[in-house]
Design an enzyme around this catalytic site. Structure first.
Site, short mmCIF file in Angstrom:
data_model
loop_
_atom_site.label_atom_id
_atom_site.label_comp_id
_atom_site.label_asym_id
_atom_site.label_seq_id
_atom_site.Cartn_x
_atom_site.Cartn_y
_atom_site.Cartn_z
N LYS A 193 -7.58 11.78 1.28
CA LYS A 193 -8.17 11.74 2.63
C LYS A 193 -7.19 11.09 3.60
O LYS A 193 -6.88 9.91 3.48
CB LYS A 193 -9.47 10.94 2.66
N GLU A 267 -3.12 -1.30 -1.28
CA GLU A 267 -1.99 -1.81 -0.51
C GLU A 267 -2.53 -2.15 0.87
O GLU A 267 -2.92 -1.25 1.62
CB GLU A 267 -0.87 -0.76 -0.47
N CYS A 301 2.58 -2.42 7.77
CA CYS A 301 1.95 -3.53 7.04
C CYS A 301 2.99 -4.56 6.60
O CYS A 301 2.68 -5.74 6.48
CB CYS A 301 1.16 -3.01 5.85
N GLU A 398 -3.06 -10.40 11.10
CA GLU A 398 -2.24 -9.20 11.29
C GLU A 398 -2.66 -8.51 12.60
O GLU A 398 -3.83 -8.20 12.78
CB GLU A 398 -2.45 -8.25 10.12
#
Ligand code: ADP
Length: 489
Positions: A193, A267, A301, A398
């Site tokens: 997906k 991840e 990331c 983040e």
């Protein structure tokens, strides 16, 4: 800046547009169905959603909104294909994966253009990084298909079954390659997906899979949003989940999988420290800082989003960094001179802007370059915060945008403890003239990858993954095979 009509082709079939300056041709269908069992099929409920160009806010295409019913069909197709795919001679399986790699290489320019249109990243990056690396992953894992006995001597390697794979919007094709290539090489079949804001290169990849002649059902691609992803995670016919995305969603997935027999790799987010010692080559380090945080608009990331700079050179580094930021061009992702493209979505721009406000409320000093940005689309100028403290949210959380938080340090141990004072553990960087310092940093920074005198370098042979809230498991290299195999003694 609006993309001229002639750069986009809308119609029921293929339409070719005249070649713009740097692109041979761009082919985008008006509508994309789901790719299930080797065919493009309409979603069961017949619903579609728009994907737009974040640089212009114009619609690029409509893609199928997959529901549980479609996921069920895709898992069934993958299960059916699994029995022959997993038993196929490994060298034969490898040939199919090589074929995908070669076709991707041949169509690299088209893929790069579509990646930049749909996701907002500068064409220079999609052309030179994303697409070649995606092809390289297929080449690399194709090579392993018939060498698993050598990869794991003394053990028998068996595939897991049907892999459900959910990918993010920051490196759409590359993340699809990271997931699909090792899964196929190991004999699994997949249901993938793509992220809801960047489905187009995955649908182009579906065409490549069909062109490569893969048996129907070996690769299935179901577009949709979070609910579609959740349907994959919760489907009882899926044997493994591979997810790349936010830590928040990673937590939901981990909870959903607890108590099941499904294997998983996650991840997730990061807040990497990029550490500059006074003995570093300063000009190179400044380039490394720029690359670390402004590459792909900071939608990375493993971005070097925290700069730790030794106090004695801090003023010099910050001044050079500001000067360099002032030269960066923000704008049209399809222009090869662009350094920073569009923010991927209105929602992500809102998140970034909320952090700019949070930083200022926390008392940090904000600096932004003054470069012009287009009137339409989603944009954020390169930004840095000084005067931050370790507990500030812009240091701890983040942001996933072109926003750097700068701290200083005096001693080696202070640098190390600040670098590790984070809930994340995905990546890090160190800039110094001294090999001994590099070894000490790389051994003691708790992160999956630590770059020395460089940043954001990727290679299919190298494992990637995090500690702490950055996730579990590794992708890439030999470790990436392990994630798709049952190893028996
Ligand atoms: P971001 O917050 O950066 O958009 P997400 O983690 O939300 O990143 O998205 C990464 C991928 O996870 C996307 O493909 C998204 O559709 C999918 N996703 C979002 N929510 C869920 C969920 N609850 N279960 C499974 N997949 C999800």
């Amino acid at each position: 800046m609006a993309i001229p009509e002639n750069k986009l082709a809308f119609g029921d079939g293929w339409q070719y547009s005249p070649a713009p300056e740097s692109i041979d041709h761009i082919k985008v269908r008006k509508k994309y169905d789901l790719f299930i069992g080797g065919d493009f099929v309409a979603p069961v409920k017949g619903r579609y959603f728009e994907t737009i160009n974040p640089a212009t806010e114009e619609r690029l295409s409509r893609v199928g909104l997959g529901t549980e019913l479609d996921v069920d069909k895709a898992v069934a197709a993958a299960r059916k294909a699994y029995s022959s795919w997993s038993r196929m001679k490994a060298a034969e399986r490898g040939k199919y994966v090589y074929r995908i790699a070669r076709i991707l290489q041949e169509r690299a320019r088209e893929f790069a253009a579509i990646e930049s249109l749909d996701g907002g990243k500068p064409i220079r990056e999609s052309r030179d990084v994303d697409i070649p690396l995606a092809a390289a992953h297929f080449f690399y894992y194709a090579g392993w298909a018939d060498k698993l006995d050598y990869a794991f001597p003394g053990r028998t390697a068996r595939p897991l079954g049907v892999a459900g794979q959910i990918i993010p919007w920051n490196f759409p094709l590359l993340m699809a390659a990271w997931k699909i290539a090792p899964a196929l090489a190991c004999g699994n079949t997949v249901v993938l997906k793509p992220a809801e804001t960047t489905p187009l290169t995955a649908m182009k990849l579906a065409e490549v899979v069909a062109d490569a002649g893969l048996p129907p059902g070996v690769v299935n691609i179901v577009t949709g949003a979070g609910d579609t992803g959740a349907a994959i995670v919760n489907h009882p016919g899926v044997d493994k989940i591979a997810f790349t995305g936010s830590t928040a969603v990673g937590r939901i997935i981990q909870k959903a999988l607890a108590g099941t027999n499904k294997r998983y790799t996650l991840e997730l987010g990061g807040k990497a420290a990029n550490i500059i010692f006074a003995d570093a080559a300063i000009d190179q380090a400044v380039e490394g800082i720029v690359n670390g945080i402004f590459f792909n608009q900071g939608h990375v990331c493993c971005a070097g989003s925290r700069l730790l700079v030794q106090e004695s050179v801090a003023d010099q580094v910050i001044q050079k960094l500001k000067d360099r930021m002032d030269t960066l061009i923000v704008g049209d992702p399809l222009d090869k001179n662009t350094d920073i493209g569009a923010i991927n979505s209105a929602a992500q721009l809102e998140t970034i802007e909320s952090y700019l406000a949070i930083g200022e409320e926390e008392g940090a000093e904000l600096y932004q370059s003054a470069c012009p940005v287009p009137d339409r689309g989603y944009w954020c100028r390169p930004t840095l915060f000084t005067g931050v403290s370790q507990s500030n949210r812009v240091v701890q959380e983040e942001i996933f945008g072109p926003v750097l938080a700068i701290q200083t340090f005096r001693t080696f141990s202070e640098a190390l403890s600040k670098a590790n004072n984070t809930r994340y553990g995905l990546s890090g960087g160190v800039w110094t003239d001294k090999g001994a310092k590099i070894f000490k940093i790389t051994q003691n920074v708790r992160a999956g990858v630590v770059w020395a005198n460089t940043f954001n370098k990727f290679d299919p042979t190298s494992p990637f993954g995090g500690y702490k809230e950055s996730g579990v498991g590794r992708e890439g290299g030999l470790h990436g095979l392990d994630a798709y195999l049952k190893l028996e003694a």
